[in-house]
Design an enzyme around this catalytic site. Structure first.
Site, PDB file in Angstrom:
ATOM      1  N   HIS A   1       0.425  -1.193   0.080  1.00  0.00           N
ATOM      2  CA  HIS A   1      -0.192  -0.202  -0.238  1.00  0.00           C
ATOM      3  C   HIS A   1       1.132   0.806   0.015  1.00  0.00           C
ATOM      4  CE1 HIS A   1      -2.793   3.216   1.368  1.00  0.00           C
ATOM      5  NE2 HIS A   1      -4.381   2.395   0.701  1.00  0.00           N
TER       6      HIS A   1
ATOM      7  N   GLU B   1      -4.239   1.699  -7.798  1.00  0.00           N
ATOM      8  CA  GLU B   1      -5.008   2.877  -7.067  1.00  0.00           C
ATOM      9  C   GLU B   1      -3.164   4.290  -6.685  1.00  0.00           C
ATOM     10  OE1 GLU B   1      -6.863   2.077  -3.032  1.00  0.00           O
ATOM     11  OE2 GLU B   1      -4.921   1.923  -2.835  1.00  0.00           O
TER      12      GLU B   1
HETATM   13  C1  PEP Z   1      -7.335   3.269   0.218  1.00  0.00           C
HETATM   14  O1  PEP Z   1      -6.144   3.713   0.488  1.00  0.00           O
HETATM   15  O2  PEP Z   1      -6.653   1.535  -0.077  1.00  0.00           O
HETATM   16  C2  PEP Z   1      -7.947   3.755  -0.527  1.00  0.00           C
HETATM   17  C3  PEP Z   1      -8.120   3.634  -1.870  1.00  0.00           C
HETATM   18  O3  PEP Z   1      -8.418   5.157   0.624  1.00  0.00           O
HETATM   19  P1  PEP Z   1      -9.268   5.808   0.536  1.00  0.00           P
HETATM   20  O4  PEP Z   1     -11.238   5.306  -0.190  1.00  0.00           O
HETATM   21  O5  PEP Z   1      -9.930   6.724   1.525  1.00  0.00           O
HETATM   22  O6  PEP Z   1      -9.266   6.927  -0.779  1.00  0.00           O
END
Ligand code: PEP
Length: 237
Positions: free
Chosen positions: A85, A157
């Site tokens: 992450h 992400e």
């Molecule tokens: C994450 O940290 O994996 C994430 C997707 O956070 P958020 O949905 O708060 O942007």
């Protein structure tokens, strides 16, 4: 039907999670994985959802203070773990080599890594998003036997989207997710589930759901609010 994974980070106190669990107790959905803080796994005993860890130790266990090993997770029937992450990579300086060790340990033990990849805003502006992601995937998969790579779940992400409310356009997400899938197929002959993560909420889920290449979502903030999380799950079922 899309996979919904909740990453609750370190957001909730015991009282807040007690309230959350009470509100989701009727949930019975095999396409939902909740990753609470590991100290709280026991609070989900009566809820029919899969649980995952937010991270796993790169060591086998025993004398590693503060860590949670894959053996401990397995002994609690936790078979999923987020790895790589961006918050751990940026705040805790975890390297791609660390992520690679974790991926290998999990796969060697029939557990499923949820590998996070994504670009910074500077990398996006420089037009190197795909190269950054391909390098992250290659680094994380170094020396992983080809025959288990398809077990891996990838979460795309964009780092600039996490917790900010800024979400790429549907076309941008579709383009990156299709490229990730093609890269995995070309390089490893592997078909993988690829999720989108970054500021997913009840307001944008309908629009995101129109992107057919998205196999599901990794959800941070909105996974800590029971009503909102249930609405998102409903729209993905
Ligand atoms: C994450 O940290 O994996 C994430 C997707 O956070 P958020 O949905 O708060 O942007």
């Amino acid at each position: 039907m899309k996979l919904v994974i909740g990453n609750q980070k370190a957001y909730l106190t015991k009282e807040q999670l007690t309230d959350f669990v009470k509100k989701i107790k009727e949930l019975n959905n095999k396409n939902v994985i909740i990753c609470p803080s590991s100290i709280y796994f026991g609070m989900f005993d009566n809820v029919k959802v899969l649980l995952g860890a937010q991270d796993v130790s790169k060591f086998d266990g025993d004398a590693t203070t503060g860590d949670i090993s894959f053996k401990q997770l397995k002994s609690m029937n936790i078979n999923f773990s987020i790895v790589g992450h961006s918050e751990r990579r940026q705040l805790l300086k975890e390297s791609i080599e660390d992520t690679n060790i974790k991926v290998r340990k999990l796969l060697d033990n029939n557990m499923i890594p949820i590998l996070c990849v994504g670009e910074t805003i500077e990398e996006k502006s420089s037009g190197v998003t795909k190269q950054v992601i391909f390098d992250e995937i290659s680094g994380a998969l170094k020396d992983v036997p080809n025959n288990c790579i398809d077990k891996l779940i990838i979460a795309y992400e964009p780092i600039w989207s996490i917790g900010t409310g800024n979400v790429p356009t549907n076309d941008e997400i579709d383009n990156v997710i299709r490229s990730i899938k093609k890269f995995l197929l070309d390089e490893y002959n592997s078909n993988n589930i690829v999720l989108y993560g970054g500021s997913v909420n009840t307001k944008n889920i309908d629009e995101l759901n129109t992107v057919s290449s998205i196999d599901g979502y990794l959800i941070g903030g909105a996974s800590t609010k029971a009503v909102e999380f249930l609405q998102i799950i409903d729209k993905c079922s």
